[in-house]
Design an enzyme around this catalytic site. Structure first.
Site, PDB file in Angstrom:
ATOM      1  N   SER A 121      47.419  72.385  18.931  1.00  0.00           N
ATOM      2  CA  SER A 121      47.205  72.858  20.357  1.00  0.00           C
ATOM      3  C   SER A 121      45.819  72.831  20.782  1.00  0.00           C
ATOM      4  O   SER A 121      45.081  73.582  20.010  1.00  0.00           O
ATOM      5  CB  SER A 121      48.044  74.104  20.760  1.00  0.00           C
ATOM      6  OG  SER A 121      47.712  74.337  22.301  1.00  0.00           O
ATOM      7  N   LYS A 173      55.434  74.944  16.924  1.00  0.00           N
ATOM      8  CA  LYS A 173      54.581  74.305  18.123  1.00  0.00           C
ATOM      9  C   LYS A 173      55.612  73.796  19.038  1.00  0.00           C
ATOM     10  O   LYS A 173      55.255  73.874  20.198  1.00  0.00           O
ATOM     11  CB  LYS A 173      53.919  73.149  17.583  1.00  0.00           C
ATOM     12  CG  LYS A 173      53.161  72.049  18.518  1.00  0.00           C
ATOM     13  CD  LYS A 173      52.216  72.912  19.339  1.00  0.00           C
ATOM     14  CE  LYS A 173      51.294  72.027  20.159  1.00  0.00           C
ATOM     15  NZ  LYS A 173      51.764  71.059  20.927  1.00  0.00           N
ATOM     16  N   HIS A 176      56.488  77.039  21.024  1.00  0.00           N
ATOM     17  CA  HIS A 176      55.147  77.166  21.977  1.00  0.00           C
ATOM     18  C   HIS A 176      55.190  76.326  23.185  1.00  0.00           C
ATOM     19  O   HIS A 176      54.674  76.750  24.287  1.00  0.00           O
ATOM     20  CB  HIS A 176      54.158  76.645  20.914  1.00  0.00           C
ATOM     21  CG  HIS A 176      52.824  76.412  21.453  1.00  0.00           C
ATOM     22  ND1 HIS A 176      52.396  75.157  22.369  1.00  0.00           N
ATOM     23  CD2 HIS A 176      51.635  77.370  21.701  1.00  0.00           C
ATOM     24  CE1 HIS A 176      51.161  75.671  22.793  1.00  0.00           C
ATOM     25  NE2 HIS A 176      50.578  76.616  22.589  1.00  0.00           N
ATOM     26  N   ASN A 177      55.502  75.108  22.954  1.00  0.00           N
ATOM     27  CA  ASN A 177      55.422  74.170  24.013  1.00  0.00           C
ATOM     28  C   ASN A 177      56.570  74.454  25.114  1.00  0.00           C
ATOM     29  O   ASN A 177      56.505  74.172  26.387  1.00  0.00           O
ATOM     30  CB  ASN A 177      55.515  72.822  23.806  1.00  0.00           C
ATOM     31  CG  ASN A 177      54.233  72.391  23.135  1.00  0.00           C
ATOM     32  OD1 ASN A 177      53.336  72.930  22.868  1.00  0.00           O
ATOM     33  ND2 ASN A 177      53.831  70.713  23.249  1.00  0.00           N
ATOM     34  N   GLU A 180      55.030  77.097  27.083  1.00  0.00           N
ATOM     35  CA  GLU A 180      54.441  76.645  27.878  1.00  0.00           C
ATOM     36  C   GLU A 180      54.803  76.275  29.313  1.00  0.00           C
ATOM     37  O   GLU A 180      54.589  76.466  30.172  1.00  0.00           O
ATOM     38  CB  GLU A 180      53.476  75.528  27.326  1.00  0.00           C
ATOM     39  CG  GLU A 180      52.423  74.837  28.171  1.00  0.00           C
ATOM     40  CD  GLU A 180      51.996  73.602  27.175  1.00  0.00           C
ATOM     41  OE1 GLU A 180      52.358  72.595  27.306  1.00  0.00           O
ATOM     42  OE2 GLU A 180      51.234  73.919  26.235  1.00  0.00           O
TER      43      GLU A 180
END
Length: 301
Positions: A121, A173, A176-177, A180
């Protein structure tokens, strides 16, 4: 440490430059000759074939792949394998599905190669700010590329870490997204409420700047939002169309499989999908049903 880098788009090109500035030899491959020429001019080595990429590196090699998730990753690995030697390391720094990363690790391990998945990221700001990297793979193999990770990170001891075995980097990840998505949706809804309160004549750009200091919602995402609103307060020329690149969907699927309630991430994904519907049948059906049972008026086109 010497590193081969496949894919010199905005993110890959910036990664190559950060590594060069950190004292690493970088051999970069891309079909775009302008990108490879730029890399060479900057002091690294740009090539336009995988054969030249491998030839310009000494074994044991570490090759970082920055290509779209799915078949492109498998195809790239398949083309490279005959040219590489046992013990060479494949690094997938894209947004691959963690299940694919586990499979690739197991398949390559049987053939004598190593595989690491790195959820990366930082986007176009990584050259200046450094990259946040969530790393999955065998601990001893991750240690071999530690100098690369320490250079790409915001600081050698900050912003990166081995999160677990193969697949763990891309799994973290992925979530994480998904987070987001939810953060972006919340900011967007809040500013939409401000915009709708016409009698108070609120200024979204000003509010975003106020929140940047001392507020509990201050963040890099807010900083980027504030800059965007300052440059284009009315968001002129921007269509209400929001793509998704897959990670949010995978996060929702995992939440369902794991019986974990994730309503915010799920709804933010649904809202993105809704933004792309040009002629929404759902809303027209609701209008028809409301008229049918209650005689309510329908707005016609």
């Amino acid at each position: 440490m010497e590193l081969g880098l496949i894919g010199l788009g905005k993110m890959g090109g910036n990664m190559a430059e950060r590594l060069r500035l950190g004292g690493h030899k970088v051999v970069g491959f891309d079909f775009n000759k302008e990108a490879t020429a730029k890399l060479t001019a900057a002091g690294s080595v740009g090539v336009n074939s995988l054969e030249d990429l491998v030839k310009n590196m000494q074994s044991p090699r570490a090759i970082w792949i920055m290509v779209p998730a799915g078949d492109p990753v498998d195809e790239t690995i398949a083309k490279l394998k005959p040219m590489m030697q046992k013990g060479d390391i494949f690094i997938d720094g894209g947004n691959s599905n963690y299940k694919d990363s586990i499979r690739r690790h197991d398949e390559l391990k049987k053939e004598g190669f190593e595989f690491i998945d790195v959820g990366t990221s930082g986007g176009v700001w990584g050259l200046k700010e450094g990259y946040s990297m969530m790393v999955g793979g065998d601990e001893d193999v991750v240690e071999k590329i530690r100098p690369v990770l320490e250079t790409l990170a915001p600081a050698p001891d900050k912003g990166w870490g081995r999160t677990g075995p193969a697949g763990a980097g891309h799994f973290v990840k992925m979530v994480h997204n998904g987070i987001e998505y939810g953060m972006m949706q919340a900011f967007a809804e809040g500013f939409a409420i401000f915009e709708a309160k016409k009698e108070l004549n609120l200024n979204n750009a000003q509010i975003a700047e106020i929140w940047q200091y001392g507020s509990v919602v201050r963040s890099w995402l807010l900083d980027l939002t504030a800059a965007a609103l300052k440059a284009n307060p009315e968001l002129k020329g921007i269509a209400p169309y929001v793509p998704d690149s897959g990670e949010g969907r995978w996060t929702v699927f995992e939440a369902i499989d794991l019986n974990v309630s994730a309503p915010v991430i799920t709804e933010s994904l649904i809202r993105r999908i809704r933004s792309r519907e040009q002629d929404n049948l759902t809303d027209r059906m609701l209008s028809v049903m409301r008229n049918a049972f209650g005689g309510h008026a329908m707005k016609t086109e």
